[in-house]
Design an enzyme around this catalytic site. Structure first.
Site, PDB file in Angstrom:
ATOM      1  N   GLY A 273      36.326  28.366  40.105  1.00 24.68           N
ATOM      2  CA  GLY A 273      37.412  29.238  40.554  1.00 24.68           C
ATOM      3  C   GLY A 273      36.836  30.615  40.832  1.00 24.68           C
ATOM      4  N   ARG A 274      36.545  31.307  39.740  1.00 19.17           N
ATOM      5  CA  ARG A 274      36.027  32.665  39.822  1.00 19.17           C
ATOM      6  C   ARG A 274      34.818  32.782  40.751  1.00 19.17           C
ATOM      7  NH1 ARG A 274      36.718  36.345  35.630  1.00 19.17           N
ATOM      8  NH2 ARG A 274      37.133  34.635  34.198  1.00 19.17           N
ATOM      9  N   ARG A 310      43.307  42.256  34.361  1.00 23.43           N
ATOM     10  CA  ARG A 310      42.106  41.900  33.601  1.00 23.43           C
ATOM     11  C   ARG A 310      41.567  43.027  32.709  1.00 23.43           C
ATOM     12  NH1 ARG A 310      37.764  40.616  35.369  1.00 23.43           N
ATOM     13  NH2 ARG A 310      37.310  38.922  33.950  1.00 23.43           N
ATOM     14  N   TYR A 314      41.669  41.635  28.968  1.00 20.80           N
ATOM     15  CA  TYR A 314      40.383  41.200  28.406  1.00 20.80           C
ATOM     16  C   TYR A 314      39.417  42.361  28.208  1.00 20.80           C
ATOM     17  CZ  TYR A 314      41.868  36.906  30.920  1.00 20.80           C
ATOM     18  OH  TYR A 314      42.545  35.835  31.435  1.00 20.80           O
ATOM     19  N   CYS A 340      53.944  52.696  32.304  1.00 22.93           N
ATOM     20  CA  CYS A 340      54.201  53.340  31.016  1.00 22.93           C
ATOM     21  C   CYS A 340      53.628  52.521  29.876  1.00 22.93           C
ATOM     22  CB  CYS A 340      55.702  53.534  30.845  1.00 22.93           C
ATOM     23  SG  CYS A 340      56.360  54.573  32.130  1.00 22.93           S
ATOM     24  N   GLU A 341      52.325  52.430  29.807  1.00 24.16           N
ATOM     25  CA  GLU A 341      51.608  51.744  28.725  1.00 24.16           C
ATOM     26  C   GLU A 341      50.251  52.435  28.624  1.00 24.16           C
ATOM     27  OE1 GLU A 341      52.275  48.651  27.111  1.00 24.16           O
ATOM     28  OE2 GLU A 341      54.037  48.011  28.262  1.00 24.16           O
ATOM     29  N   TYR A 369      41.821  35.836  39.421  1.00 25.29           N
ATOM     30  CA  TYR A 369      42.683  36.287  38.336  1.00 25.29           C
ATOM     31  C   TYR A 369      43.165  37.724  38.588  1.00 25.29           C
ATOM     32  CZ  TYR A 369      40.260  32.300  36.216  1.00 25.29           C
ATOM     33  OH  TYR A 369      39.720  31.057  35.971  1.00 25.29           O
TER      34      TYR A 369
HETATM   35  C1  LIG Z   1      40.344  27.931  34.711  1.00 23.08           C
HETATM   36  C2  LIG Z   1      39.751  26.593  34.872  1.00 23.08           C
HETATM   37  C3  LIG Z   1      38.707  26.402  35.776  1.00 23.08           C
HETATM   38  C4  LIG Z   1      38.080  27.520  36.567  1.00 23.08           C
HETATM   39  O1  LIG Z   1      37.328  28.358  35.773  1.00 23.08           O
HETATM   40  P1  LIG Z   1      36.475  29.542  36.476  1.00 23.08           P
HETATM   41  O2  LIG Z   1      35.850  30.228  35.323  1.00 23.08           O
HETATM   42  O3  LIG Z   1      37.416  30.389  37.217  1.00 23.08           O
HETATM   43  O4  LIG Z   1      35.469  28.880  37.354  1.00 23.08           O
HETATM   44  C5  LIG Z   1      38.233  25.123  35.936  1.00 23.08           C
HETATM   45  N1  LIG Z   1      38.750  24.071  35.252  1.00 23.08           N
HETATM   46  C6  LIG Z   1      39.752  24.235  34.361  1.00 23.08           C
HETATM   47  C7  LIG Z   1      40.288  23.056  33.649  1.00 23.08           C
HETATM   48  C8  LIG Z   1      40.286  25.486  34.141  1.00 23.08           C
HETATM   49  O5  LIG Z   1      41.266  25.641  33.258  1.00 23.08           O
END
Ligand SMILES: *Cc1c(COP(=O)(O)O)cnc(C)c1O
Length: 411
Positions: A273-274, A310, A314, A340-341, A369
């Site tokens: 994803g990331r 984020r 985090y 306001c935080e 994200y």
């Molecule tokens: C969030 C997630 C991903 C993606 O993770 P990244 O760190 O964004 O690559 C892949 N598989 C599952 C099951 C996830 O929950």
């Protein structure tokens, strides 16, 4: 895909200042070519074996971005019925959609089965029972993998570790074989693979390798019971370079390490994803006010923690740079939002040039994200999103209006 021409910062061939002018601020901006390039690295690394790259669409589920990825041949890793819906709308082939999540509801399971998705990544015994029952009622067979918690502890933020003992995710390592034995007895279940995902923003190959080795041991045990594991789904989690000192593990190294653990016959699924969308996206924001308070310099921007969560959630670091080169000296500055935080900040103690009101800052690596986790907290309408391709810009999400804030409210 960032570059300076003269004093101006560009994304591909478009000046950020022009984007701010045309679409207003704050605004999420993505580089199409960077997304393509990131995806192709995975596709190429996987190419010696059969399998799929399934984009983890929780990182960014904008319809145009999903459409772009489906057009490149990506599959999708989904975590809810809503994400399956979005992916189907974005032309993902249902046979390339996998579905994970610890809390799939009856409605979601039904929807997934009716949509003929490829596979459920099952995270508990009770979920298996539910999928079996619902499949029986719908007279279909559900393909499943179990998501196994391999008990490895990557060095990342505790909120994004998922494959460690004591997290809510997956089937406990020691219960894996019994889960497969149970699934084998279920009439409406077809066992198709094994799944694991150890966390996110991991920069080191060691936890990936450890997890693969532990899963490989299980696969051998499970196959000794006469159960075939066709697919190895290694999840996502590869980190990106948020800070200048960070060294990123190349995709091809990660994947070849994993291949070497599992041998030649297996098919593979990766769920990045990331590492597909993170460094392809930016948050472009404007300085509204400056102030000095308690000995600190503050830049107050029109983006806040509702737009990019984020840092607050985090304590994540995002590089922040001006979109115009200046020769003014740099001073230590907190970049904060209008919410306001006290937790509403984009960056703290940053060395930034003295900017004027109305000048813009770019928050880097905000593609993953970012928009996906944004909310309208403080009744701030969701931001516009813009995709840049070469010298063109495309509005891929309109800025929400005040009226949108009231959608679905009943008075
Ligand atoms: C969030 C997630 C991903 C993606 O993770 P990244 O760190 O964004 O690559 C892949 N598989 C599952 C099951 C996830 O929950």
């Amino acid at each position: 895909m960032l570059n300076f021409k003269g004093k101006d910062l560009y994304i591909e061939q478009v000046k950020f200042a022009d984007i701010a002018q045309k679409y207003g601020t704050s605004v999420y901006v993505y580089s199409k070519n960077k997304i393509i390039c990131n995806f192709k690295k995975y596709k190429k690394a996987l190419s010696p074996r059969e399998g799929m790259v399934c984009f983890a669409c929780k990182t960014n589920s904008n319809a145009s971005i999903l459409k772009l990825l489906s057009s490149l041949g990506s599959g999708a890793d989904t975590t809810s019925g809503g994400e399956i819906f979005r992916c189907l709308k974005a032309n993902f082939d249902p046979s390339k959609i996998v579905y994970a999540g610890v809390g799939k509801t009856v409605q979601e399971i039904e929807y997934a089965l009716k949509s003929k998705i490829f596979m459920f990544n099952v995270e508990s015994f009770e979920e298996l029972e539910a999928i079996d029952k619902i499949s029986g009622r719908l007279k279909v067979k559900a393909k499943v993998s179990f998501r196994i918690n391999p008990y490895v502890d990557p060095d990342t933020h505790s909120y994004i570790i998922t494959g460690k003992k004591g997290t809510k995710f997956g089937i406990p390592y020691e219960a894996a074989v019994s889960a497969y034995l149970l699934a084998k007895k279920k009439k409406n279940i077809t066992i198709s693979g094994i799944h694991y995902h150890i966390g996110s923003q991991i920069l080191d190959v060691v936890p990936f390798k450890l997890a693969a080795q532990k899963i490989k041991k299980l696969v051998d045990k499970i196959e000794k019971e006469g159960i075939n594991i066709e697919y190895i789904n290694c999840g996502g989690g590869l980190g990106i370079k948020y800070e200048s000192g960070q060294k990123v593990l190349p995709v091809k190294n990660l994947i070849s390490e994993i291949f070497s653990v599992f041998g030649k016959e297996k098919k593979f699924i990766f769920e990045p994803g990331r590492s597909i969308i993170g460094d392809a996206g930016y948050l472009l924001t404007k300085v509204i006010y400056r102030k000095n308070s308690g000995g600190k310099n503050f830049l107050i921007t029109d983006a806040g923690m509702n737009d990019l969560t984020r840092p607050t959630l985090y304590n994540a670091y995002h590089d922040i740079i001006p979109i115009k080169k200046t020769s003014t000296k740099k001073v230590k500055t907190d970049v904060v939002g209008p919410i306001c935080e006290s937790g509403d900040f984009l960056g703290k103690d940053r060395m930034l040039p003295v900017l004027l009101q109305g000048e813009c800052l770019l928050v880097k690596c905000a593609g993953a994200y970012g928009a996906a986790m944004s909310s309208s907290y403080n009744s701030r309408p969701l931001l516009a999103e813009v995709l840049v391709a070469d010298d063109k810009t495309f509005l891929i999400r309109k800025r929400a209006s005040y009226n949108d804030l009231l959608i679905n409210e009943v008075v």
